[in-house]
Design an enzyme around this catalytic site. Structure first.
Site, PDB file in Angstrom:
ATOM      1  N   ILE A 124     -38.595  58.976 -39.277  1.00  0.00           N
ATOM      2  CA  ILE A 124     -37.758  59.239 -39.417  1.00  0.00           C
ATOM      3  C   ILE A 124     -36.873  57.323 -39.872  1.00  0.00           C
ATOM      4  O   ILE A 124     -36.028  57.224 -39.549  1.00  0.00           O
ATOM      5  CB  ILE A 124     -37.060  58.747 -37.823  1.00  0.00           C
ATOM      6  CG1 ILE A 124     -37.319  57.532 -36.855  1.00  0.00           C
ATOM      7  CG2 ILE A 124     -37.712  59.993 -36.887  1.00  0.00           C
ATOM      8  CD1 ILE A 124     -36.621  57.263 -35.519  1.00  0.00           C
ATOM      9  N   HIS A 126     -35.454  58.098 -42.636  1.00  0.00           N
ATOM     10  CA  HIS A 126     -34.120  58.846 -43.381  1.00  0.00           C
ATOM     11  C   HIS A 126     -33.288  58.774 -42.024  1.00  0.00           C
ATOM     12  O   HIS A 126     -32.200  57.667 -42.428  1.00  0.00           O
ATOM     13  CB  HIS A 126     -34.273  60.077 -43.954  1.00  0.00           C
ATOM     14  CG  HIS A 126     -34.810  61.458 -42.566  1.00  0.00           C
ATOM     15  ND1 HIS A 126     -35.720  60.981 -41.853  1.00  0.00           N
ATOM     16  CD2 HIS A 126     -33.907  62.028 -41.571  1.00  0.00           C
ATOM     17  CE1 HIS A 126     -36.157  62.090 -40.899  1.00  0.00           C
ATOM     18  NE2 HIS A 126     -34.756  62.026 -41.266  1.00  0.00           N
ATOM     19  N   TYR A 127     -33.745  58.603 -41.180  1.00  0.00           N
ATOM     20  CA  TYR A 127     -32.373  58.403 -39.742  1.00  0.00           C
ATOM     21  C   TYR A 127     -31.986  56.966 -39.768  1.00  0.00           C
ATOM     22  O   TYR A 127     -31.014  56.445 -39.549  1.00  0.00           O
ATOM     23  CB  TYR A 127     -32.894  58.904 -38.144  1.00  0.00           C
ATOM     24  CG  TYR A 127     -32.642  58.449 -37.122  1.00  0.00           C
ATOM     25  CD1 TYR A 127     -31.022  59.336 -36.996  1.00  0.00           C
ATOM     26  CD2 TYR A 127     -33.120  57.800 -36.947  1.00  0.00           C
ATOM     27  CE1 TYR A 127     -30.544  58.948 -36.048  1.00  0.00           C
ATOM     28  CE2 TYR A 127     -32.458  57.530 -35.316  1.00  0.00           C
ATOM     29  CZ  TYR A 127     -30.910  58.204 -34.887  1.00  0.00           C
ATOM     30  OH  TYR A 127     -30.444  57.376 -33.290  1.00  0.00           O
ATOM     31  N   ASN A 128     -33.062  56.177 -39.508  1.00  0.00           N
ATOM     32  CA  ASN A 128     -32.783  54.948 -39.499  1.00  0.00           C
ATOM     33  C   ASN A 128     -31.717  53.934 -40.489  1.00  0.00           C
ATOM     34  O   ASN A 128     -30.638  53.514 -40.668  1.00  0.00           O
ATOM     35  CB  ASN A 128     -34.095  53.707 -39.106  1.00  0.00           C
ATOM     36  CG  ASN A 128     -34.719  54.089 -37.963  1.00  0.00           C
ATOM     37  OD1 ASN A 128     -33.593  53.706 -37.084  1.00  0.00           O
ATOM     38  ND2 ASN A 128     -36.147  54.131 -37.422  1.00  0.00           N
ATOM     39  N   LYS A 131     -28.641  55.221 -39.909  1.00  0.00           N
ATOM     40  CA  LYS A 131     -28.046  54.342 -39.248  1.00  0.00           C
ATOM     41  C   LYS A 131     -27.352  53.348 -39.756  1.00  0.00           C
ATOM     42  O   LYS A 131     -25.939  52.540 -38.909  1.00  0.00           O
ATOM     43  CB  LYS A 131     -29.060  54.108 -37.863  1.00  0.00           C
ATOM     44  CG  LYS A 131     -28.563  55.668 -37.018  1.00  0.00           C
ATOM     45  CD  LYS A 131     -27.521  56.200 -36.704  1.00  0.00           C
ATOM     46  CE  LYS A 131     -27.214  57.097 -35.194  1.00  0.00           C
ATOM     47  NZ  LYS A 131     -26.492  57.824 -34.557  1.00  0.00           N
TER      48      LYS A 131
END
Length: 212
Positions: A124, A126-128, A131
């Protein structure tokens, strides 16, 4: 009366938070994407604005709001494109609108590895990264902010006990959604949490003692 705007209110943390704020007799406005989601919140006593984070945001969502909580997310079953549009670009648009409307306190629900995406879960990343840059955008805005970076979320009953440093065992780096909602509510009422970033994990301290 000034209101607290909860963006992403229909998520699990959002629903818990809205219920708690209304129980505290706070004036709450929620932003939800679908009209079908509105009745739940109106029944609770919240004001509802229908708005899509992937579209231009209406001024009416922010008018008379002195506090904003961003707890929206694209969800774990969407692709990277949706994560960019919601968790990064959507967050930046909400921040811009909060600046425009002179919001006094912005609480961001981020992720535990947002501070160092390269050393977080590679699945994840890309998610971090999204964020991370949403947090940076908030910190470089003129808004007073609190950034919360919870560990792995669980559906356990709130313990009201947390810690703001990672447990030694990575498998213990978790926190209930209920306790995250409790932390958000506390931050909204606490000036001492402004201009700070907190990791959130299940622990042994009270929320008041941990979030200093």
């Amino acid at each position: 009366m000034y209101k607290t705007l909860v963006v992403g209110a229909n998520g699990q943390i959002g629903r818990l938070l809205v219920t708690q704020l209304l129980d505290q007799s706070r004036a709450v406005r929620v932003m939800v994407r679908e009209a079908s989601q509105a009745d739940f919140f109106r029944h609770l006593g919240a004001e509802v604005v229908i708005a899509d984070l992937e579209q231009p945001l209406p001024d009416k969502a922010f008018e008379q709001c002195n506090k904003v909580v961003f707890t929206a997310g694209s969800g774990g079953h969407t692709g990277a494109e949706k994560t960019i549009l919601i968790d990064l670009w959507g967050a930046c648009k909400v921040i811009d609108m909060a600046v425009k409307h002179h919001v006094a306190h912005f609480v961001m629900v981020s992720a535990q590895d947002a501070g160092d995406p390269d050393n977080g879960n590679p699945a994840i990343r890309h998610y971090n990264v999204c964020k991370h840059f949403a947090d940076e955008y908030l910190m470089h805005s003129p808004l007073a902010y609190t950034i919360l970076r919870p560990g792995r979320l669980t559906d356990e009953i709130a313990s009201q006990r947390i810690q703001t440093y990672p447990p030694i065992e990575s498998g213990q780096r978790m926190i209930s959604r209920s306790d995250v909602a409790n932390c958000i509510a506390y931050c909204l009422n606490s000036a001492q949490t402004k201009e700070k970033i907190f990791l959130l994990f299940h622990g042994n301290q009270t929320i008041r003692d941990a979030l200093i």
